[in-house]
Structures are given as C-alpha cells and as structure tokens.
Enzyme design. Structure first.
Site, PDB file in Angstrom:
ATOM      1  CG  ASN A   1      -5.396   3.467   8.424  1.00 21.73           C
ATOM      2  OD1 ASN A   1      -5.507   2.486   7.705  1.00 21.73           O
ATOM      3  ND2 ASN A   1      -4.880   4.608   8.018  1.00 21.73           N
TER       4      ASN A   1
ATOM      5  CG  HIS B   1      -0.944   9.008   3.327  1.00 23.35           C
ATOM      6  ND1 HIS B   1      -1.086   7.651   3.567  1.00 23.35           N
ATOM      7  CD2 HIS B   1      -0.628   9.559   4.521  1.00 23.35           C
ATOM      8  CE1 HIS B   1      -0.850   7.404   4.851  1.00 23.35           C
ATOM      9  NE2 HIS B   1      -0.589   8.529   5.440  1.00 23.35           N
TER      10      HIS B   1
ATOM     11  CE1 TYR C   1      -2.318   3.747  12.629  1.00 24.49           C
ATOM     12  CE2 TYR C   1      -0.412   2.523  13.439  1.00 24.49           C
ATOM     13  CZ  TYR C   1      -1.091   3.144  12.405  1.00 24.49           C
ATOM     14  OH  TYR C   1      -0.559   3.164  11.143  1.00 24.49           O
TER      15      TYR C   1
ATOM     16  CD  GLU D   1      -1.793   3.978   7.962  1.00 25.05           C
ATOM     17  OE1 GLU D   1      -1.634   4.410   9.117  1.00 25.05           O
ATOM     18  OE2 GLU D   1      -1.866   4.723   6.966  1.00 25.05           O
TER      19      GLU D   1
ATOM     20  NE  ARG E   1      -3.490   2.357   2.760  1.00 24.73           N
ATOM     21  CZ  ARG E   1      -3.291   3.257   3.737  1.00 24.73           C
ATOM     22  NH1 ARG E   1      -2.322   3.072   4.608  1.00 24.73           N
ATOM     23  NH2 ARG E   1      -4.054   4.331   3.809  1.00 24.73           N
TER      24      ARG E   1
ATOM     25  CD  GLU F   1      -5.089   7.736   9.507  1.00 21.62           C
ATOM     26  OE1 GLU F   1      -4.649   8.778  10.011  1.00 21.62           O
ATOM     27  OE2 GLU F   1      -4.747   6.614   9.890  1.00 21.62           O
TER      28      GLU F   1
HETATM   29  C1  GCO Z   1      -1.713   7.695  10.121  1.00 19.47           C
HETATM   30  C2  GCO Z   1      -1.001   7.811   8.897  1.00 19.47           C
HETATM   31  C3  GCO Z   1       0.410   7.290   8.929  1.00 19.47           C
HETATM   32  C4  GCO Z   1       1.124   7.402  10.268  1.00 19.47           C
HETATM   33  C5  GCO Z   1       0.897   6.189  11.133  1.00 19.47           C
HETATM   34  C6  GCO Z   1       1.578   6.332  12.486  1.00 19.47           C
HETATM   35  O1  GCO Z   1      -2.458   6.735  10.244  1.00 19.47           O
HETATM   36  O2  GCO Z   1      -1.562   8.607  10.932  1.00 19.47           O
HETATM   37  O3  GCO Z   1      -1.700   7.124   7.881  1.00 19.47           O
HETATM   38  O4  GCO Z   1       0.995   8.123   7.984  1.00 19.47           O
HETATM   39  O5  GCO Z   1       2.504   7.528  10.054  1.00 19.47           O
HETATM   40  O6  GCO Z   1      -0.451   6.018  11.376  1.00 19.47           O
HETATM   41  O7  GCO Z   1       1.096   7.462  13.112  1.00 19.47           O
END
Ligand code: GCO
Length: 471
Positions: free
Chosen positions: A298, A124, A300, A376, A80, A169
């Site tokens: 995405n 992006h 985290y 992500e 990607r 995003e």
């Molecule tokens: C995001 C972006 C990435 C970041 C990654 C870590 O999700 O913020 O797509 O470019 O680098 O997530 O923060």
C-alpha cells in the site's frame, strides 16, 4: 521506455479496486455480527471526527449486488475486500456463524459471475471486541485465535477464492491501535505495540499454515504492508539515522521476519528501552517466515524524517507519512516527521509518485521472484458535484495517472508487478476522520446511500479498457 512510447501494461495485469469491511459494510448488528474494536472505538465520544461510526457506512452488506454491477460496468478485473471477523466468528472463538459466511459466499459468487477476481483479506483491523477484552494483539493467544478463524474462512470460501491475504497493514493495527492510540482500541502502551506487532506477525505465520492445510494447493497466499518510504530531511548522519529508525520501526519489523525469518538487530537495539523482547519465543520467527505467493504494498506518500532537535514537539504519523501530534513508540524523542513541500491531498499527504517506484523496486530487489501487487493507492480530494450530481475530480485523476506511471516505470526496470487495486471503490468511513475524507472513485451520498461514479471512475475504466496509460 523511450520517450513518447505508450505506457502499455501486460494483458493479464489485474486492474482492481479495494475496500474493507468496517469501512463500507454497515449492518453492524445484523445476522449475528457482534461489536469489533472499531464499533467500540467509533462509539466512544471524541475518538472519531464528527462522532461518525460504521453502523451503516456505505451499506455494502445490503447493496453488494449493486456494487458488483458498478465494478462490472467499470470493467474491473479484481476486487479486494476484507472479512469482518466478528461477523463470521462473533466471539473470536468457536464455530462460525453461517449467515455471516453466506454474505461472503454470495459476494464472491457475484464477483465470479461477472469475471471479477475476489482478493480476500482476513484482517483489516476490526478485531472482535471479545478478543480485545481478553488482551487484544498484545496477548499471544490472539494469534492462535486468528489461525482458527483463518481455517474457518478457508474451509467456507477456499473453493472459490484464489487470492488470500492474512493481514492489511499490521503497522497501523499495532502502532496506531496500541501506541499513538488514534486508532482502535486506542491504547497508548509502548511495549504493547511491540507485542502486538509480534503477535500480528505470528498470527500471519500460523494462519498461513492453517490456510495451506484447508485450501487447494494452487491458492495464492500473501500479506499486505504499508512500508514507509523513509527519506532523511538532510544528509546529516543524525537525519539518516532517524530515517533508518523509522524504516526499522514501521517496515522491517514486519517485512524482515515475514520475508527473511528474523527481526532486525537495529530494531531490537532501538527499542531496548521499551522492551526486552521476552515475548519472542524460540521458533516464532520460523513460524512467521512461511513461503508466500505474493506481496501486497500500500502506498500513498513518502515520509521525510529528521532527528528531533531538543524541545521538538513529539510527532508521530498516521502510517502514511503525514504527522499528527501523537507519541511514537520507542523513538518518540528521536525523530521528527516533516511535511515535504509540494501539492498534497485532503489528508495532508504530499503527492509524490516517485515513492511508489522506489517502494516497488526495493521489494523487487529484496524478494526476487515474489510477485507484487499494489493493494492500495489513491487520494482524498475535495469532491464537487455539478448540477447533475457528477463529481469532476481532476485532482484524483492526476494522482492516479502519476502513480500508475510510477508503477509502469518500476515494471520497466524489472519489478514483477501483477496488479493494482485503487483505493477506493466507494467513498467510505476513513477511520478517525469518519466520512470527512473521500477516497472513492464512486461518490456515496451517505444520506441516501446513492452511488454515483466520479469522472475518475470513467478515466480508470478507460485505462483498463485500453490496457495503457494516456499520455
Ligand atoms: C490504510 C487502510 C485504508 C485507508 C486508506 C486511506 O491503508 O490506511 O488500508 O483502510 O482507508 O489507506 O487512509
């Protein structure tokens, strides 16, 4: 899944890695590329930690063939990446620069030769500076320019790229770029945030229509969001309402019009103090609501939100759950972000894979039949190299193991997950943190630009080869 059964993934599951143009390419002024807002922002003193910028980054522009070999060696099934708009259309208007498009043609051909599926993201965050000078995403015309740009890239690459995403995003582009100002272009204008969010949505719809008109009929078009997993700090009505507000402001402002064709009523009420929404024109929501072939998510970390008690410091978020002292838009005096207890990554983000299962199941229910990809997921950890230069990163392996387990759990409950893109292939420019945070499964020495796969790359490669998670 009963206990001790191996967690096997479908044989056609797409195992990939993700990057983005400004974070890895470098070659900022080569072959006709002009400054994006991230070139301007990173060269503005005080905006990026350590004064870092993407002028060289990981020099992927010159080293992409080496990087494709790395991907092939790891057994990746997908890659990607994003296209630098100002590399292929320097002023954001008018004809394309063929040398800029040639880079992406060569990149894609190299991937296809190695049996790696290219997954192309059109935007992006690196908006051509000239379009920002003309108003940026708060200006409706930018949405129209984006559709022209999409058609140019579609005509150039549509014969060889089968998986397209319009945006990555849009929350970050709108809220961090025009609200908190911690991202480019660094503006802090509450109503501009809402206009930017709307025009990003509109640009998605217009670009999808433009792509459908130039791409082969079986091309898969989607969009990638970072929906908040918004959890109330307590069961109190005030905290539950705070979690609802953030879900409206960070997630449903995008997913509702794109997936369901209308903005949520609670969002408009919550933001009435900031805007009368007159920028929303008749027919816009129908334009945004284009048929999609897939949805990128995405993830985290989750967010824990409460009502802001009087005198609470106004806290915002960087889009992934941690909080930074930066004003929210529309709800600044109404919510407070809390850092949940638990182990956390170098970004300060708590490690909680349950949020990923929750996210996948939410959209499995909300958009039944729409294939999902984790576009992500990954973690920044303090990487230490041994005397041979190998980075042993057990924390990152544990993070990936836990989150891939969460993916498998969601799939066992019916979520139609088609693939996973690890963030990130390479250590890269982490926006306002510069090169201080390393997400790569491949270490990059930013002095020599040497690539060295970390232990997590070998671990991921073994998972891909086995098609299942170790116990
Ligand atoms: C995001 C972006 C990435 C970041 C990654 C870590 O999700 O913020 O797509 O470019 O680098 O997530 O923060």
């Amino acid at each position: 899944m009963t206990e001790n059964q191996p967690r096997v993934f479908p044989p056609d599951f797409l195992w990939g890695a993700a990057t983005s143009s400004y974070q890895i390419e470098g070659a900022a002024r080569e072959d006709g590329r002009t400054p994006s807002i991230w070139d301007t922002f990173s060269h503005t003193p005080g905006k990026v930690l350590g004064g870092d910028n993407g002028d060289v980054a990981a020099d992927h522009y010159h080293r992409f063939r080496e990087d494709i070999e790395l991907m092939s060696g790891l057994g990746l099934g997908g890659y990607r990446f994003s296209v630098s708009w100002s590399r292929v259309q320097p002023t954001g208007r008018g004809p394309a620069v063929q040398r800029g498009l040639d880079f992406y043609r060569e990149l894609v051909d190299g991937l296809l030769e190695r049996g790696i599926v290219p997954s192309l993201t059109l935007f992006h965050w690196d908006l051509p500076q000239e379009l920002e000078d003309a108003g940026g995403w708060p200006a409706r015309e930018t949405a129209e320019r984006f559709a022209d740009y999409a058609a140019l890239v579609g005509e150039a690459l549509g014969d060889r790229v089968g998986m397209w995403s319009t945006h990555n995003e849009p929350f970050c582009a709108a809220f961090l770029g025009y609200g908190s100002g911690v991202h480019a272009p660094g503006r802090t204008e509450p109503e501009s945030v809402l206009k930017a969010a709307h025009h990003l949505n509109l640009s998605h719809g217009l670009a999808t229509q433009a792509l459908r008109s130039v791409l082969p009929k079986n091309t898969q078009i989607g969009i990638t969001f970072n929906p908040v997993v918004s959890r109330p700090y307590s069961e109190s009505p005030a905290d539950k309402d705070a979690a609802r507000r953030i879900d409206a402001l960070q997630t449903r402002i995008f997913t509702d019009p794109v997936l369901h064709g209308a903005y949520p009523a609670d969002l408009k009420q919550d933001t009435a103090r900031v805007s009368d929404w007159s920028f929303l024109r008749d027919g816009d929501e129908a334009t945004i609501h284009q048929p999609l072939d897939w949805l990128g998510l995405n993830y985290y970390t989750p967010s824990v939100v409460s009502a802001a008690a009087d005198g609470d410091p106004t806290e915002g978020a960087d889009g992934h759950g941690s909080s930074e002292h930066s004003p929210w838009v529309g709800s600044a005096d109404l919510v407070r972000f809390h850092l949940a207890p638990g182990e956390r990554t170098e970004m300060g983000w708590v490690i909680d894979p349950t949020g990923l299962s929750e996210l996948l199941l939410r959209f499995h229910r909300e958009a039944p039949g729409l294939p999902l990809y984790i576009t992500e997921n990954g973690g920044a950890f303090e990487d230490k190299a041994d005397e041979s230069g190998l980075v042993h990163d057990p924390d990152r392996i544990a993070y990936l193991h836990g989150h891939l387990g969460a993916v498998h759990d969601a799939m066992a409950q019916g979520a139609d997950v088609r693939g996973y893109f690890l963030w990130s292939l390479l250590d890269n420019f982490e926006w306002a943190y510069g090169y201080s945070k390393r997400f790569g499964m491949v270490h990059v020495d930013f002095e020599t630009l040497q690539r060295t796969p970390k232990a997590s790359a070998r671990w991921y490669s073994e998972v891909i080869a086995a098609g299942q998670l170790p116990d």
